[in-house]
Enzyme design. Structure first.
Site, mmCIF file in Angstrom:
data_model
loop_
_atom_site.group_PDB
_atom_site.id
_atom_site.type_symbol
_atom_site.label_atom_id
_atom_site.label_comp_id
_atom_site.label_asym_id
_atom_site.label_seq_id
_atom_site.Cartn_x
_atom_site.Cartn_y
_atom_site.Cartn_z
ATOM 1 N N VAL A 71 0.812 -1.217 0.000
ATOM 2 C CA VAL A 71 0.000 0.000 0.000
ATOM 3 C C VAL A 71 0.846 1.267 0.000
ATOM 4 O O VAL A 71 0.314 2.364 -0.228
ATOM 5 C CB VAL A 71 -0.983 0.032 1.196
ATOM 6 N N ASN A 97 -7.651 -0.482 6.038
ATOM 7 C CA ASN A 97 -7.314 -1.122 7.302
ATOM 8 C C ASN A 97 -5.829 -1.399 7.502
ATOM 9 O O ASN A 97 -5.377 -1.560 8.638
ATOM 10 C CB ASN A 97 -8.104 -2.442 7.380
ATOM 11 N N TYR A 166 2.785 5.686 15.813
ATOM 12 C CA TYR A 166 1.456 5.122 15.598
ATOM 13 C C TYR A 166 0.376 6.148 15.935
ATOM 14 O O TYR A 166 -0.566 6.369 15.160
ATOM 15 C CB TYR A 166 1.297 3.873 16.455
ATOM 16 N N LYS A 170 -2.472 7.911 13.476
ATOM 17 C CA LYS A 170 -3.895 7.679 13.698
ATOM 18 C C LYS A 170 -4.657 8.981 13.954
ATOM 19 O O LYS A 170 -5.826 9.114 13.586
ATOM 20 C CB LYS A 170 -4.090 6.679 14.845
ATOM 21 N N THR A 201 -6.378 -9.814 18.385
ATOM 22 C CA THR A 201 -5.617 -10.179 17.194
ATOM 23 C C THR A 201 -4.169 -10.415 17.615
ATOM 24 O O THR A 201 -3.799 -10.207 18.780
ATOM 25 C CB THR A 201 -5.643 -9.047 16.146
ATOM 26 N N THR A 204 -2.599 -7.452 19.328
ATOM 27 C CA THR A 204 -2.970 -7.121 20.708
ATOM 28 C C THR A 204 -2.656 -8.234 21.699
ATOM 29 O O THR A 204 -3.028 -8.137 22.864
ATOM 30 C CB THR A 204 -4.472 -6.788 20.792
#
Length: 261
Positions: A71, A97, A166, A170, A201, A204
Protein backbone atom coordinates in the site's frame (compact mmCIF):
# COMPACT_ATOMS: atom_id res chain seq x y z
CA UNK A 1 -10.09 2.97 -16.58
CA UNK A 2 -13.50 1.82 -17.66
CA UNK A 3 -16.69 2.87 -15.90
CA UNK A 4 -19.88 1.00 -15.32
CA UNK A 5 -20.66 -2.47 -14.09
CA UNK A 6 -18.81 -4.13 -16.96
CA UNK A 7 -16.73 -6.76 -15.18
CA UNK A 8 -17.51 -10.44 -14.90
CA UNK A 9 -18.29 -12.55 -11.87
CA UNK A 10 -20.31 -9.91 -10.02
CA UNK A 11 -22.70 -11.35 -7.46
CA UNK A 12 -26.43 -10.91 -7.35
CA UNK A 13 -26.38 -7.85 -5.09
CA UNK A 14 -23.56 -6.21 -7.08
CA UNK A 15 -21.75 -4.84 -4.03
CA UNK A 16 -17.96 -4.89 -4.25
CA UNK A 17 -15.56 -4.23 -1.37
CA UNK A 18 -11.80 -3.78 -1.15
CA UNK A 19 -10.23 -4.69 2.20
CA UNK A 20 -6.59 -3.84 2.87
CA UNK A 21 -4.60 -5.72 5.48
CA UNK A 22 -6.92 -8.63 4.71
CA UNK A 23 -4.41 -11.38 5.46
CA UNK A 24 -4.82 -11.33 9.23
CA UNK A 25 -6.52 -9.83 12.26
CA UNK A 26 -9.28 -7.30 11.82
CA UNK A 27 -8.91 -7.22 8.04
CA UNK A 28 -9.43 -10.97 7.81
CA UNK A 29 -12.48 -10.84 10.09
CA UNK A 30 -14.03 -7.96 8.17
CA UNK A 31 -13.39 -9.57 4.77
CA UNK A 32 -15.06 -12.80 5.85
CA UNK A 33 -18.02 -10.96 7.39
CA UNK A 34 -18.56 -8.90 4.25
CA UNK A 35 -18.47 -12.04 2.11
CA UNK A 36 -20.99 -13.70 4.42
CA UNK A 37 -23.23 -10.62 4.01
CA UNK A 38 -23.20 -11.03 0.23
CA UNK A 39 -20.36 -8.76 -0.85
CA UNK A 40 -17.72 -9.62 -3.43
CA UNK A 41 -14.41 -8.86 -1.71
CA UNK A 42 -10.98 -7.97 -3.06
CA UNK A 43 -8.39 -8.98 -0.48
CA UNK A 44 -5.26 -6.82 -0.42
CA UNK A 45 -2.17 -7.46 1.68
CA UNK A 46 1.54 -8.10 1.50
CA UNK A 47 1.52 -11.89 1.36
CA UNK A 48 -0.42 -13.97 -1.15
CA UNK A 49 -0.55 -17.02 1.11
CA UNK A 50 -2.33 -15.23 3.98
CA UNK A 51 -4.83 -13.68 1.57
CA UNK A 52 -5.58 -17.16 0.24
CA UNK A 53 -6.13 -18.37 3.81
CA UNK A 54 -8.65 -15.57 4.36
CA UNK A 55 -10.51 -16.41 1.16
CA UNK A 56 -10.57 -20.12 1.96
CA UNK A 57 -13.52 -19.64 4.34
CA UNK A 58 -15.69 -17.78 1.80
CA UNK A 59 -18.79 -19.84 1.01
CA UNK A 60 -18.60 -18.64 -2.61
CA UNK A 61 -15.07 -18.81 -4.07
CA UNK A 62 -16.13 -16.46 -6.87
CA UNK A 63 -16.66 -13.74 -4.27
CA UNK A 64 -12.92 -13.46 -3.54
CA UNK A 65 -10.13 -11.76 -5.43
CA UNK A 66 -6.67 -11.95 -3.82
CA UNK A 67 -4.30 -9.16 -4.85
CA UNK A 68 -0.90 -8.99 -3.10
CA UNK A 69 -0.33 -5.27 -2.61
CA UNK A 70 2.20 -2.90 -1.08
CA UNK A 71 0.00 0.00 0.00
CA UNK A 72 3.00 2.34 0.19
CA UNK A 73 3.43 2.10 -3.59
CA UNK A 74 1.16 4.25 -5.76
CA UNK A 75 1.77 1.91 -8.69
CA UNK A 76 0.82 -1.22 -6.75
CA UNK A 77 -2.29 0.45 -5.35
CA UNK A 78 -3.31 1.52 -8.87
CA UNK A 79 -2.80 -2.08 -10.01
CA UNK A 80 -5.04 -3.28 -7.15
CA UNK A 81 -7.97 -1.11 -8.17
CA UNK A 82 -7.49 -1.88 -11.86
CA UNK A 83 -7.69 -5.59 -11.01
CA UNK A 84 -10.82 -5.09 -8.91
CA UNK A 85 -12.65 -3.22 -11.65
CA UNK A 86 -11.55 -5.70 -14.29
CA UNK A 87 -12.94 -8.58 -12.21
CA UNK A 88 -16.01 -7.07 -10.56
CA UNK A 89 -16.76 -3.94 -12.61
CA UNK A 90 -16.88 -1.38 -9.81
CA UNK A 91 -15.87 -0.47 -6.24
CA UNK A 92 -18.58 0.18 -3.66
CA UNK A 93 -16.52 0.02 -0.46
CA UNK A 94 -12.95 0.46 0.71
CA UNK A 95 -12.11 -0.71 4.22
CA UNK A 96 -8.82 1.14 4.68
CA UNK A 97 -7.31 -1.12 7.30
CA UNK A 98 -3.64 -1.84 6.56
CA UNK A 99 -1.38 -0.60 9.35
CA UNK A 100 1.68 -1.24 11.46
CA UNK A 101 2.66 -0.62 15.10
CA UNK A 102 6.38 -0.65 14.30
CA UNK A 103 8.36 1.29 16.87
CA UNK A 104 5.74 0.74 19.57
CA UNK A 105 7.25 0.55 23.03
CA UNK A 106 10.23 2.73 22.09
CA UNK A 107 10.67 6.05 23.95
CA UNK A 108 10.39 9.10 21.72
CA UNK A 109 14.07 10.04 22.15
CA UNK A 110 15.15 6.57 21.03
CA UNK A 111 12.87 6.13 18.01
CA UNK A 112 14.84 5.65 14.82
CA UNK A 113 13.82 8.15 12.09
CA UNK A 114 13.62 5.31 9.56
CA UNK A 115 11.09 3.51 11.76
CA UNK A 116 9.07 6.73 12.02
CA UNK A 117 9.06 7.03 8.23
CA UNK A 118 8.05 3.39 7.80
CA UNK A 119 5.03 3.83 10.10
CA UNK A 120 3.98 7.03 8.31
CA UNK A 121 4.40 5.33 4.93
CA UNK A 122 2.06 2.45 5.81
CA UNK A 123 -0.45 4.01 8.18
CA UNK A 124 -0.90 7.42 6.57
CA UNK A 125 0.51 7.49 3.05
CA UNK A 126 -0.79 3.99 2.36
CA UNK A 127 -4.24 4.95 3.61
CA UNK A 128 -4.19 8.07 1.42
CA UNK A 129 -3.10 6.18 -1.71
CA UNK A 130 -5.84 3.57 -1.28
CA UNK A 131 -8.47 6.21 -0.53
CA UNK A 132 -7.37 8.24 -3.55
CA UNK A 133 -7.62 5.24 -5.88
CA UNK A 134 -11.01 4.27 -4.45
CA UNK A 135 -12.23 7.87 -4.76
CA UNK A 136 -11.24 7.96 -8.42
CA UNK A 137 -13.04 4.71 -9.14
CA UNK A 138 -16.18 5.74 -7.26
CA UNK A 139 -16.27 9.13 -8.98
CA UNK A 140 -15.93 7.63 -12.47
CA UNK A 141 -18.21 4.60 -12.24
CA UNK A 142 -21.89 4.38 -13.10
CA UNK A 143 -23.84 4.44 -10.86
CA UNK A 144 -21.48 6.91 -9.24
CA UNK A 145 -20.49 6.78 -5.57
CA UNK A 146 -19.35 4.48 -2.81
CA UNK A 147 -18.09 4.40 0.76
CA UNK A 148 -14.67 4.54 2.42
CA UNK A 149 -14.28 3.32 6.01
CA UNK A 150 -10.96 4.14 7.66
CA UNK A 151 -9.55 2.15 10.57
CA UNK A 152 -8.59 4.90 12.97
CA UNK A 153 -8.01 3.14 16.34
CA UNK A 154 -8.70 4.72 19.72
CA UNK A 155 -5.15 6.02 19.36
CA UNK A 156 -6.80 8.59 17.09
CA UNK A 157 -8.03 10.08 20.39
CA UNK A 158 -5.53 9.21 23.12
CA UNK A 159 -2.01 7.72 23.08
CA UNK A 160 -0.40 4.82 24.80
CA UNK A 161 3.03 5.40 26.33
CA UNK A 162 5.88 5.18 23.82
CA UNK A 163 3.65 5.12 20.72
CA UNK A 164 4.40 8.46 19.06
CA UNK A 165 4.60 7.25 15.45
CA UNK A 166 1.46 5.12 15.60
CA UNK A 167 -0.50 7.76 17.53
CA UNK A 168 0.53 10.58 15.19
CA UNK A 169 -0.58 8.64 12.13
CA UNK A 170 -3.90 7.68 13.70
CA UNK A 171 -4.62 11.28 14.66
CA UNK A 172 -3.84 12.16 11.03
CA UNK A 173 -6.29 9.49 9.90
CA UNK A 174 -9.09 11.54 11.44
CA UNK A 175 -8.12 14.49 9.24
CA UNK A 176 -8.01 12.20 6.23
CA UNK A 177 -11.50 10.93 7.07
CA UNK A 178 -12.96 14.41 7.46
CA UNK A 179 -11.42 15.68 4.22
CA UNK A 180 -12.60 12.65 2.25
CA UNK A 181 -16.06 13.01 3.72
CA UNK A 182 -16.25 16.65 2.64
CA UNK A 183 -14.63 16.25 -0.77
CA UNK A 184 -16.75 13.21 -1.58
CA UNK A 185 -20.10 14.95 -1.18
CA UNK A 186 -20.53 16.03 -4.83
CA UNK A 187 -19.87 12.45 -6.00
CA UNK A 188 -21.98 10.41 -3.52
CA UNK A 189 -18.81 9.19 -1.79
CA UNK A 190 -19.31 8.75 1.95
CA UNK A 191 -16.41 8.37 4.35
CA UNK A 192 -16.46 7.29 7.99
CA UNK A 193 -14.01 6.05 10.57
CA UNK A 194 -14.08 3.16 13.03
CA UNK A 195 -11.89 3.54 16.12
CA UNK A 196 -11.13 0.14 17.58
CA UNK A 197 -9.88 -0.68 21.05
CA UNK A 198 -8.38 -4.04 22.03
CA UNK A 199 -9.79 -6.41 19.45
CA UNK A 200 -8.23 -9.84 19.96
CA UNK A 201 -5.62 -10.18 17.19
CA UNK A 202 -1.93 -11.00 16.99
CA UNK A 203 -1.19 -7.29 17.34
CA UNK A 204 -2.97 -7.12 20.71
CA UNK A 205 -1.66 -10.38 22.15
CA UNK A 206 0.80 -8.41 24.28
CA UNK A 207 -2.11 -6.75 26.08
CA UNK A 208 -3.13 -10.08 27.54
CA UNK A 209 0.40 -10.59 28.86
CA UNK A 210 0.62 -7.15 30.47
CA UNK A 211 1.27 -3.77 28.87
CA UNK A 212 2.68 -0.45 30.07
CA UNK A 213 0.10 1.98 31.45
CA UNK A 214 0.19 5.76 31.68
CA UNK A 215 1.07 5.68 35.39
CA UNK A 216 4.13 3.52 34.73
CA UNK A 217 2.55 0.28 35.92
CA UNK A 218 2.06 -2.84 33.82
CA UNK A 219 -1.42 -4.32 33.55
CA UNK A 220 -3.27 -7.03 31.66
CA UNK A 221 -6.03 -5.49 29.54
CA UNK A 222 -9.31 -7.07 28.43
CA UNK A 223 -9.91 -7.72 24.74
CA UNK A 224 -12.97 -8.32 22.58
CA UNK A 225 -13.67 -10.64 19.68
CA UNK A 226 -12.62 -9.21 16.30
CA UNK A 227 -15.94 -10.52 14.96
CA UNK A 228 -17.67 -7.74 16.89
CA UNK A 229 -15.59 -5.19 15.00
CA UNK A 230 -16.45 -6.90 11.72
CA UNK A 231 -20.16 -6.74 12.50
CA UNK A 232 -19.87 -2.99 13.04
CA UNK A 233 -18.06 -2.49 9.72
CA UNK A 234 -20.72 -4.55 7.92
CA UNK A 235 -23.41 -2.34 9.44
CA UNK A 236 -21.61 0.86 8.42
CA UNK A 237 -21.01 -0.52 4.93
CA UNK A 238 -24.63 -1.56 4.47
CA UNK A 239 -26.15 1.88 4.98
CA UNK A 240 -27.54 3.74 1.96
CA UNK A 241 -25.17 6.44 0.73
CA UNK A 242 -27.60 9.04 2.04
CA UNK A 243 -26.58 7.98 5.58
CA UNK A 244 -23.12 7.78 7.11
CA UNK A 245 -21.60 6.72 10.42
CA UNK A 246 -19.01 9.49 10.58
CA UNK A 247 -17.17 8.09 13.62
CA UNK A 248 -17.73 4.92 15.62
CA UNK A 249 -15.77 3.65 18.62
CA UNK A 250 -15.85 -0.10 19.29
CA UNK A 251 -13.84 -1.32 22.25
CA UNK A 252 -13.54 -3.94 24.94
CA UNK A 253 -16.03 -2.64 27.50
CA UNK A 254 -13.72 -2.53 30.52
CA UNK A 255 -10.43 -1.59 28.86
CA UNK A 256 -8.64 1.45 30.34
CA UNK A 257 -9.65 3.96 27.69
CA UNK A 258 -12.09 6.36 29.33
CA UNK A 259 -9.85 8.44 31.55
CA UNK A 260 -6.66 6.99 30.11
CA UNK A 261 -3.72 8.96 31.48
Amino acid sequence: MSSGNTGGDTRANGRVAVVTGAGSGIGRSVARALAAAGWSVALAGRRAETLTETAAEFADPAAALCVPTDVTSAERVADLFTAVRARFGRVDLLFNNAGTFAGGGVPVDELDPETWRAVVDVNLTGAFLCAQAAFRAMKEQDPRGGRIINNGSISAHVPRPHSIAYTATKHAMTGLTKSLSLDGRPYRIACGQIDIGNAATDMTARMQAGILQADGSTAVEPVMDAADVAATVVHMAGLPLEANVQFATVMATTMPYIGRG
